[in-house]
Design an enzyme around this catalytic site. Structure first.
Site, short mmCIF file in Angstrom:
data_model
loop_
_atom_site.label_atom_id
_atom_site.label_comp_id
_atom_site.label_asym_id
_atom_site.label_seq_id
_atom_site.Cartn_x
_atom_site.Cartn_y
_atom_site.Cartn_z
N ARG A 65 -4.78 -79.68 -63.72
CA ARG A 65 -5.51 -79.91 -64.94
C ARG A 65 -5.07 -81.12 -65.90
NH1 ARG A 65 -6.08 -73.64 -66.11
NH2 ARG A 65 -8.13 -73.37 -65.01
N LYS A 79 -17.11 -57.66 -56.67
CA LYS A 79 -18.15 -56.85 -57.46
C LYS A 79 -19.59 -57.30 -57.72
CE LYS A 79 -15.14 -54.64 -60.76
NZ LYS A 79 -14.61 -54.64 -62.15
N GLY A 130 -12.81 -69.08 -59.17
CA GLY A 130 -11.66 -69.11 -58.81
C GLY A 130 -11.32 -68.63 -57.53
N GLY A 136 -15.10 -69.57 -64.93
CA GLY A 136 -16.02 -68.80 -65.91
C GLY A 136 -16.95 -69.63 -66.53
#
Ligand code: AMP
Length: 397
Positions: free
Chosen positions: A35, A199, A355, A378
């Site tokens: 990053r 999920k 991720g 996200g």
């Protein structure tokens, strides 16, 4: 998109929101500089123009104000080394010392402020905190894609304290947004979205949105079993969200109406235990015996996925096709990654985001063989769901 290229930073003090939320080990050493490296081109452009820089970021999730573990002082040496310029540090982002340091910056100098999240006002999007922060610079640059889905003080609220010609995006933001827009709004067809992971509940909105854009949606990983059960299959003790069976059914019906091809796995590698050394065998996806669970895509599914992927011109991949962290159950994920690489070689545009699919593409050292690897899981998913992000809207208006 208005980037740093549209502003001459000579004699200007740029206040830059970066994403320096890097992992530290127990000696407070940075274990992954990705990053920081990503932000360097934006910083170099501003210094080359003859400007100065005030950097602001968060690090981790401090709960109770200043905490040594979450101090950005631990990363100062890394930023200095990667930028090739000494970086000063202010121990409080809105303290008197911080303001006298930023005011004293000469062209070519760089100051890093302490962790913004030491103030709870940051995550609350507090206006007066944002206004105080804004005094550190006369141009605001947002280059923190990883937090652009948060309407925090430094990522969104602060933009209103700068005139339209004194705020813009850095190269990281611009690259990310360009890449998503290419996939969502300019996709060469066929466009295939590969959605995996654990999920269904996390991915319902995304699948719904993608149905308006994609030709093919490949479902994989643990979430596939909710679809299989919804269609009446026997799934043993595979992962399943029983409260989402109806939603899964509705998604399949919607796809039919919209003419989108949804591919559900047809076979699986099953195991008698959630462990790398469990007993394993292959079976049809809807005939999993009691006491067994599906942990990876079976060979027929791998072939089906490969055929679809290799015939695609645009590919979006989010979420692994199995428990790729365990070598016994990584094949489906690895084969999907390799098929994406091959399609990319043949001219397809591929965006990997979220991720675990990023972790997978890195595990197989294939990151440089796909078109774009998103740095903000996200934020990417929220962009797909919402069509924009607070951090982008704040600057674009
Ligand atoms: P997500 O964060 O929802 O994208 O889920 C990623 C996680 O899903 C990874 O840690 C995978 O190991 C896990 N996963 C993928 N396939 C399965 C499966 N069939 N059963 C259980 N977990 C899975």
């Amino acid at each position: 998109m208005k980037t740093v290229d549209s502003i001459n930073f000579s004699n200007k003090r740029a206040l830059i929101r970066v994403d320096f939320n890097v992992p530290l080990n127990d000696k407070f050493e940075v274990t992954d500089e990705t990053r920081i490296k990503a932000a360097i081109p934006t910083l170099k452009k501003i210094l080359k123009d003859g400007g100065s820089i005030v950097l602001m970021s968060h690090l981790g999730r401090p709960k109770e104000g200043p905490t040594n573990k979450y101090s950005l002082k631990h990363i100062v040496a890394n930023v200095s080394k990667l930028l090739g310029t000494e970086v000063q540090f202010a121990e409080d982002c809105i303290g008197a010392d911080a303001f006298s340091r930023s005011a004293a910056l000469k062209n070519g100098q760089v100051l890093l402020l302490e962790n913004l999240r030491f103030y709870k006002e940051e995550e609350k999007g507090d206006e007066s905190f944002a206004e105080k922060l804004s005094k550190h610079g006369n141009v605001y640059v947002n280059d923190a894609f990883g937090t652009a889905h948060r309407a925090h003080a430094s990522t969104a609220v602060i933009a209103k304290f700068f005139k339209a010609d004194a705020k813009c995006f850095g190269y990281v933001m611009a690259g990310e947004v360009e890449s998503i827009n290419k996939v969502l709004n300019n996709a060469e067809k066929p466009f295939t979205a590969i959605i995996g992971g654990a999920k269904v509940s996390d991915k319902i909105m995304i699948i719904e949105q993608l149905m308006n854009k994609a030709n093919n949606i490949l479902i994989g990983g643990g979430m596939a079993f909710t679809f299989v059960k919804a269609m009446g299959g026997q799934i043993g003790k595979s992962l399943c969200e029983d409260d989402r069976l109806d939603v899964a059914k509705q998604l399949l019906e919607k796809a039919k109406v919209k003419g989108v091809n949804i591919y559900i796995p047809t076979d699986a590698v099953i195991a008698d235990n959630f462990a790398n050394d469990a007993n394993k065998k292959e079976c049809k996806i809807n005939e999993i015996p009691e006491g067994w669970m599906g942990l990876d895509a079976g060979p027929e599914t791998v072939k089906m996925n490969n055929d679809v992927i290799k015939n695609s011109k645009t590919i979006l991949w989010n979420g692994p096709m199995g428990v790729f962290e365990m070598s016994s159950f990584e094949n489906g994920t690895k084969q999907a990654a390799l098929a994406i690489v091959e399609a990319t070689k043949n001219g397809a545009y591929s965006l990997i985001g979220g991720g675990d699919s990023v972790a997978a593409i890195n595990k197989y050292s294939l990151a440089d063989k796909v078109s774009y690897v998103s740095t903000g899981g996200g934020a990417l998913l929220e962009y797909i769901e919402q069509g924009s992000l607070p951090g982008v809207k704040a600057i674009e208006g």
